[in-house]
Motif scaffolding. Sequence first.
Motif, PDB file in Angstrom:
ATOM      1  N   TRP A 313       3.588 -10.669  -1.233  1.00 39.57           N
ATOM      2  CA  TRP A 313       3.330  -9.687  -1.870  1.00 39.57           C
ATOM      3  C   TRP A 313       3.668  -9.257  -3.614  1.00 39.57           C
ATOM      4  N   HIS A 314       2.751  -8.825  -3.884  1.00 35.82           N
ATOM      5  CA  HIS A 314       2.469  -8.838  -5.528  1.00 35.82           C
ATOM      6  C   HIS A 314       1.174  -8.462  -5.625  1.00 35.82           C
ATOM      7  N   PRO A 315       2.174  -6.267  -6.808  1.00 37.21           N
ATOM      8  CA  PRO A 315       0.866  -6.146  -6.592  1.00 37.21           C
ATOM      9  C   PRO A 315      -0.338  -6.098  -8.174  1.00 37.21           C
ATOM     10  N   ARG A 316      -1.614  -5.746  -7.494  1.00 43.86           N
ATOM     11  CA  ARG A 316      -2.496  -6.751  -8.738  1.00 43.86           C
ATOM     12  C   ARG A 316      -2.096  -5.697  -9.696  1.00 43.86           C
ATOM     13  N   TYR A 317      -2.567  -4.224  -9.247  1.00 40.50           N
ATOM     14  CA  TYR A 317      -1.991  -3.380 -10.601  1.00 40.50           C
ATOM     15  C   TYR A 317      -0.914  -2.754 -10.948  1.00 40.50           C
ATOM     16  N   GLY A 318      -0.164  -3.270 -12.103  1.00 39.20           N
ATOM     17  CA  GLY A 318       1.067  -2.679 -12.814  1.00 39.20           C
ATOM     18  C   GLY A 318       0.457  -1.355 -13.622  1.00 39.20           C
ATOM     19  N   VAL A 319       1.732  -1.152 -14.461  1.00 41.30           N
ATOM     20  CA  VAL A 319       1.459  -0.125 -14.921  1.00 41.30           C
ATOM     21  C   VAL A 319       0.382   0.516 -15.357  1.00 41.30           C
ATOM     22  N   ASP A 320       0.108  -0.652 -17.019  1.00 41.01           N
ATOM     23  CA  ASP A 320      -0.862  -0.468 -17.422  1.00 41.01           C
ATOM     24  C   ASP A 320      -2.549  -1.110 -17.092  1.00 41.01           C
ATOM     25  N   ALA A 321      -2.477  -1.829 -15.948  1.00 42.66           N
ATOM     26  CA  ALA A 321      -3.874  -1.643 -15.402  1.00 42.66           C
ATOM     27  C   ALA A 321      -4.253  -0.877 -14.138  1.00 42.66           C
TER      28      ALA A 321
END
Length: 338
Positions: A313-321
């Motif tokens: 699991w790894h989100p595509r969108y961190g806070v900036d993205a």
Amino acid sequence: MRKHVILITGASGEVGHALIRRLAEDGNNRLLTMDLHALPEDIRPLTTHVQGDVLDSGLFGRLVSEYEIDTIFHLAALLSTRSEFTPEMAHQVNVEGTLSLLKLAAEQSQWRSRPIQFLFPSSIAIYGMPDLESKNLYNRVREWEWNQPRTMYGCNKVYGEMLGTYFSKHYRQLATEQPVNIDFRCVRFPGLISAYTLPSGGTSDFGPEMIHAAAQGQPYACFVREDARIPFMTMPDAVDALLALSAAPREKLTRLIYNVTSFSLSAGEIRNRVLTDFPNAHVTFEPDLKRQAIIDSWPADLDDSVARRDWGWHPRYGVDAAFDDYLIPNIRERYRKT
Ligand code: SER
């Protein structure tokens, strides 16, 4: 010959909307969807939709005579704020509805002697921090910590997780007939934010509501304090999490229930991000003490390291993205059209 399908309940809700679009991109998927409501127009051509209630066992009887259900995404639920106004109804939909779907999956598995995959979205609401001191001290909670919800929705979800685990491991453990094989998999979501839809009846709604209001040039009175902090993720990441967990090889999974998240922000930090992109946004803080207390009981962040380790699991969108690449451009575009 009955048709093989993926069944999605709660299909008209926010997660359903995004999930149907993604599943329909693969032409091999045949989708059967259910909801109390009609589907939004844009996804109607993508699925066979049945308007009905997850508590209607007669309806399930008719469905299984026509379809072979291989996978179930059971999304139908009343969210946390709405559930506090009608707790018994929340129990019926969130618990008895889940039980009906698990029984349906068990029957499918028995008749066809094969595993049925059951995907269940659970929630940050299953956690209950007793006070702000503990919330600040135990910042990123792990799956087995603080499972003491203060809302009916949280209670319903934690019991749904237990029911799924029971059906997957012990259901009819003393019976002699054909064993049941339910492959139950569950993610606990933080607050979700979509660029295209708005939630209804949740308590994390202040996040998406603030952003959508700013994009429409409307003032927004936030119902929690500026320092109220919970984790969030974008809707595409929520759908990715469900699909990645569904695709993971069973032998890699060390748990049935996984935290997933992306970024943690206070309501004030969301306001600041919104002001960067919409400098004329008018956000005030007018806490509703009762809804505030629910947010105070949810952890400031989730530890999702087990999901990262077990199924990548790894989100595509961190806070900036999330803001710069997904939310702001798509929300701008959405309201430009209307
Ligand atoms: N977003 C949900 C709610 O606020 C939590 O899962 O109820």
